[in-house]
Design a protein around this motif. Structure first.
Motif, PDB file in Angstrom:
ATOM      1  N   ALA A  14       2.070  -2.648  -0.013  1.00 36.64           N
ATOM      2  CA  ALA A  14       2.199  -1.611  -1.048  1.00 36.64           C
ATOM      3  C   ALA A  14       2.953  -2.158  -2.262  1.00 36.64           C
ATOM      4  O   ALA A  14       2.553  -1.914  -3.403  1.00 36.64           O
ATOM      5  CB  ALA A  14       2.912  -0.388  -0.484  1.00 36.64           C
ATOM      6  N   ARG A  15       4.024  -2.883  -2.028  1.00 40.58           N
ATOM      7  CA  ARG A  15       4.789  -3.459  -3.139  1.00 40.58           C
ATOM      8  C   ARG A  15       3.954  -4.467  -3.927  1.00 40.58           C
ATOM      9  O   ARG A  15       4.035  -4.516  -5.149  1.00 40.58           O
ATOM     10  CB  ARG A  15       6.061  -4.088  -2.606  1.00 40.58           C
ATOM     11  CG  ARG A  15       7.023  -3.029  -2.055  1.00 40.58           C
ATOM     12  CD  ARG A  15       8.299  -3.615  -1.496  1.00 40.58           C
ATOM     13  NE  ARG A  15       8.987  -4.364  -2.521  1.00 40.58           N
ATOM     14  CZ  ARG A  15       9.535  -5.547  -2.323  1.00 40.58           C
ATOM     15  NH1 ARG A  15       9.478  -6.135  -1.149  1.00 40.58           N
ATOM     16  NH2 ARG A  15      10.163  -6.168  -3.298  1.00 40.58           N
ATOM     17  N   ALA A  27      -0.685   3.380  -2.594  1.00 47.10           N
ATOM     18  CA  ALA A  27      -0.616   4.685  -1.932  1.00 47.10           C
ATOM     19  C   ALA A  27      -1.197   4.604  -0.524  1.00 47.10           C
ATOM     20  O   ALA A  27      -0.593   5.092   0.445  1.00 47.10           O
ATOM     21  CB  ALA A  27      -1.358   5.737  -2.752  1.00 47.10           C
ATOM     22  N   ARG A  28      -2.338   3.975  -0.398  1.00 45.23           N
ATOM     23  CA  ARG A  28      -2.994   3.846   0.907  1.00 45.23           C
ATOM     24  C   ARG A  28      -2.105   3.073   1.881  1.00 45.23           C
ATOM     25  O   ARG A  28      -1.939   3.470   3.043  1.00 45.23           O
ATOM     26  CB  ARG A  28      -4.336   3.132   0.733  1.00 45.23           C
ATOM     27  CG  ARG A  28      -5.237   3.184   1.927  1.00 45.23           C
ATOM     28  CD  ARG A  28      -6.628   2.599   1.646  1.00 45.23           C
ATOM     29  NE  ARG A  28      -7.058   2.647   0.263  1.00 45.23           N
ATOM     30  CZ  ARG A  28      -7.172   1.581  -0.544  1.00 45.23           C
ATOM     31  NH1 ARG A  28      -6.909   0.372  -0.099  1.00 45.23           N
ATOM     32  NH2 ARG A  28      -7.567   1.710  -1.794  1.00 45.23           N
ATOM     33  N   ALA A  29      -1.496   1.980   1.410  1.00 42.72           N
ATOM     34  CA  ALA A  29      -0.640   1.175   2.280  1.00 42.72           C
ATOM     35  C   ALA A  29       0.605   1.954   2.710  1.00 42.72           C
ATOM     36  O   ALA A  29       1.029   1.865   3.864  1.00 42.72           O
ATOM     37  CB  ALA A  29      -0.243  -0.122   1.573  1.00 42.72           C
ATOM     38  N   LEU A  30       1.187   2.736   1.797  1.00 48.11           N
ATOM     39  CA  LEU A  30       2.370   3.527   2.151  1.00 48.11           C
ATOM     40  C   LEU A  30       2.043   4.604   3.179  1.00 48.11           C
ATOM     41  O   LEU A  30       2.797   4.812   4.127  1.00 48.11           O
ATOM     42  CB  LEU A  30       2.971   4.167   0.896  1.00 48.11           C
ATOM     43  CG  LEU A  30       3.681   3.211  -0.045  1.00 48.11           C
ATOM     44  CD1 LEU A  30       3.993   3.902  -1.367  1.00 48.11           C
ATOM     45  CD2 LEU A  30       4.949   2.662   0.599  1.00 48.11           C
ATOM     46  N   VAL A  31       0.928   5.271   2.985  1.00 42.44           N
ATOM     47  CA  VAL A  31       0.520   6.312   3.938  1.00 42.44           C
ATOM     48  C   VAL A  31       0.210   5.684   5.296  1.00 42.44           C
ATOM     49  O   VAL A  31       0.606   6.221   6.340  1.00 42.44           O
ATOM     50  CB  VAL A  31      -0.670   7.120   3.389  1.00 42.44           C
ATOM     51  CG1 VAL A  31      -1.254   8.046   4.442  1.00 42.44           C
ATOM     52  CG2 VAL A  31      -0.242   7.911   2.153  1.00 42.44           C
ATOM     53  N   ASP A  32      -0.458   4.539   5.294  1.00 45.21           N
ATOM     54  CA  ASP A  32      -0.735   3.837   6.556  1.00 45.21           C
ATOM     55  C   ASP A  32       0.560   3.406   7.242  1.00 45.21           C
ATOM     56  O   ASP A  32       0.699   3.543   8.456  1.00 45.21           O
ATOM     57  CB  ASP A  32      -1.624   2.621   6.320  1.00 45.21           C
ATOM     58  CG  ASP A  32      -3.059   2.973   5.979  1.00 45.21           C
ATOM     59  OD1 ASP A  32      -3.432   4.169   6.115  1.00 45.21           O
ATOM     60  OD2 ASP A  32      -3.801   2.067   5.554  1.00 45.21           O
ATOM     61  N   ALA A  33       1.505   2.884   6.456  1.00 44.58           N
ATOM     62  CA  ALA A  33       2.790   2.462   7.019  1.00 44.58           C
ATOM     63  C   ALA A  33       3.510   3.643   7.650  1.00 44.58           C
ATOM     64  O   ALA A  33       4.103   3.518   8.722  1.00 44.58           O
ATOM     65  CB  ALA A  33       3.656   1.824   5.937  1.00 44.58           C
ATOM     66  N   ASP A  34       3.447   4.795   7.001  1.00 47.70           N
ATOM     67  CA  ASP A  34       4.108   5.981   7.539  1.00 47.70           C
ATOM     68  C   ASP A  34       3.460   6.427   8.848  1.00 47.70           C
ATOM     69  O   ASP A  34       4.147   6.881   9.757  1.00 47.70           O
ATOM     70  CB  ASP A  34       4.086   7.116   6.523  1.00 47.70           C
ATOM     71  CG  ASP A  34       4.878   8.317   6.999  1.00 47.70           C
ATOM     72  OD1 ASP A  34       6.092   8.161   7.237  1.00 47.70           O
ATOM     73  OD2 ASP A  34       4.285   9.397   7.150  1.00 47.70           O
ATOM     74  N   PRO A  45      15.606   2.207   1.599  1.00 49.24           N
ATOM     75  CA  PRO A  45      15.694   2.515   0.168  1.00 49.24           C
ATOM     76  C   PRO A  45      14.584   1.848  -0.654  1.00 49.24           C
ATOM     77  O   PRO A  45      14.078   2.433  -1.601  1.00 49.24           O
ATOM     78  CB  PRO A  45      17.067   1.984  -0.240  1.00 49.24           C
ATOM     79  CG  PRO A  45      17.861   1.956   1.026  1.00 49.24           C
ATOM     80  CD  PRO A  45      16.870   1.674   2.121  1.00 49.24           C
ATOM     81  N   LEU A  46      14.192   0.648  -0.280  1.00 52.38           N
ATOM     82  CA  LEU A  46      13.144  -0.059  -0.998  1.00 52.38           C
ATOM     83  C   LEU A  46      11.825   0.699  -0.941  1.00 52.38           C
ATOM     84  O   LEU A  46      11.079   0.762  -1.924  1.00 52.38           O
ATOM     85  CB  LEU A  46      12.972  -1.460  -0.398  1.00 52.38           C
ATOM     86  CG  LEU A  46      11.978  -2.379  -1.066  1.00 52.38           C
ATOM     87  CD1 LEU A  46      12.473  -2.729  -2.466  1.00 52.38           C
ATOM     88  CD2 LEU A  46      11.817  -3.640  -0.251  1.00 52.38           C
ATOM     89  N   VAL A  47      11.562   1.322   0.182  1.00 55.25           N
ATOM     90  CA  VAL A  47      10.329   2.088   0.343  1.00 55.25           C
ATOM     91  C   VAL A  47      10.392   3.364  -0.493  1.00 55.25           C
ATOM     92  O   VAL A  47       9.407   3.766  -1.103  1.00 55.25           O
ATOM     93  CB  VAL A  47      10.062   2.417   1.829  1.00 55.25           C
ATOM     94  CG1 VAL A  47       8.765   3.184   1.978  1.00 55.25           C
ATOM     95  CG2 VAL A  47      10.024   1.143   2.650  1.00 55.25           C
ATOM     96  N   ARG A  48      11.557   3.984  -0.538  1.00 55.88           N
ATOM     97  CA  ARG A  48      11.721   5.178  -1.375  1.00 55.88           C
ATOM     98  C   ARG A  48      11.393   4.860  -2.831  1.00 55.88           C
ATOM     99  O   ARG A  48      10.763   5.651  -3.517  1.00 55.88           O
ATOM    100  CB  ARG A  48      13.138   5.725  -1.256  1.00 55.88           C
ATOM    101  CG  ARG A  48      13.446   6.313   0.110  1.00 55.88           C
ATOM    102  CD  ARG A  48      14.915   6.679   0.241  1.00 55.88           C
ATOM    103  NE  ARG A  48      15.351   7.582  -0.801  1.00 55.88           N
ATOM    104  CZ  ARG A  48      15.325   8.900  -0.704  1.00 55.88           C
ATOM    105  NH1 ARG A  48      14.881   9.464   0.401  1.00 55.88           N
ATOM    106  NH2 ARG A  48      15.757   9.654  -1.693  1.00 55.88           N
ATOM    107  N   ASP A  53       7.583   5.225  -7.347  1.00 54.68           N
ATOM    108  CA  ASP A  53       6.718   4.577  -8.340  1.00 54.68           C
ATOM    109  C   ASP A  53       5.292   5.113  -8.260  1.00 54.68           C
ATOM    110  O   ASP A  53       4.670   5.393  -9.288  1.00 54.68           O
ATOM    111  CB  ASP A  53       6.712   3.057  -8.139  1.00 54.68           C
ATOM    112  CG  ASP A  53       8.027   2.408  -8.534  1.00 54.68           C
ATOM    113  OD1 ASP A  53       8.844   3.060  -9.226  1.00 54.68           O
ATOM    114  OD2 ASP A  53       8.239   1.245  -8.129  1.00 54.68           O
ATOM    115  N   VAL A  54       4.784   5.268  -7.061  1.00 51.26           N
ATOM    116  CA  VAL A  54       3.416   5.774  -6.901  1.00 51.26           C
ATOM    117  C   VAL A  54       3.365   7.264  -7.234  1.00 51.26           C
ATOM    118  O   VAL A  54       2.401   7.749  -7.831  1.00 51.26           O
ATOM    119  CB  VAL A  54       2.885   5.515  -5.471  1.00 51.26           C
ATOM    120  CG1 VAL A  54       1.513   6.141  -5.275  1.00 51.26           C
ATOM    121  CG2 VAL A  54       2.824   4.018  -5.195  1.00 51.26           C
TER     122      VAL A  54
END
Length: 75
Positions: A14-15, A27-34, A45-48, A53-54
């Motif tokens: 995602a980054r 966005a897709r990578a963050l949702v998958d990670a979650d 905090p880095l993920v927040r 950003d997205v």
């Protein structure tokens, strides 16, 4: 690969997407990670920062809007 490592990997993906301006991929990578490792996404905090950003994009991807609410970035 353990769930934590896979979650961390997806956050890194995602980054990377964010660095090249590809918000949909981020966005897709963050949702998958979650979905794989919610603690990895919701506590770092880095993920927040990546979620924020997205979430500034218009329109905000639905999964990221939910994540932003879950981690306390929106009301």
């Amino acid at each position: 690969m353990s769930a934590e490592y896979r979650g961390a990997y997806l956050v890194d993906v995602a980054r990377a997407y964010l660095q090249v301006g590809e918000l949909r991929g981020a966005a897709r990578a963050l949702v998958d990670a979650d979905s794989v490792a919610p603690d990895e996404v919701r506590c770092r905090p880095l993920v927040r920062t990546a979620i924020a950003d997205v979430a500034r994009a218009q329109p905000v991807p639905a999964g990221v809007a939910r994540l932003a609410t879950v981690v306390g970035l929106t009301h």
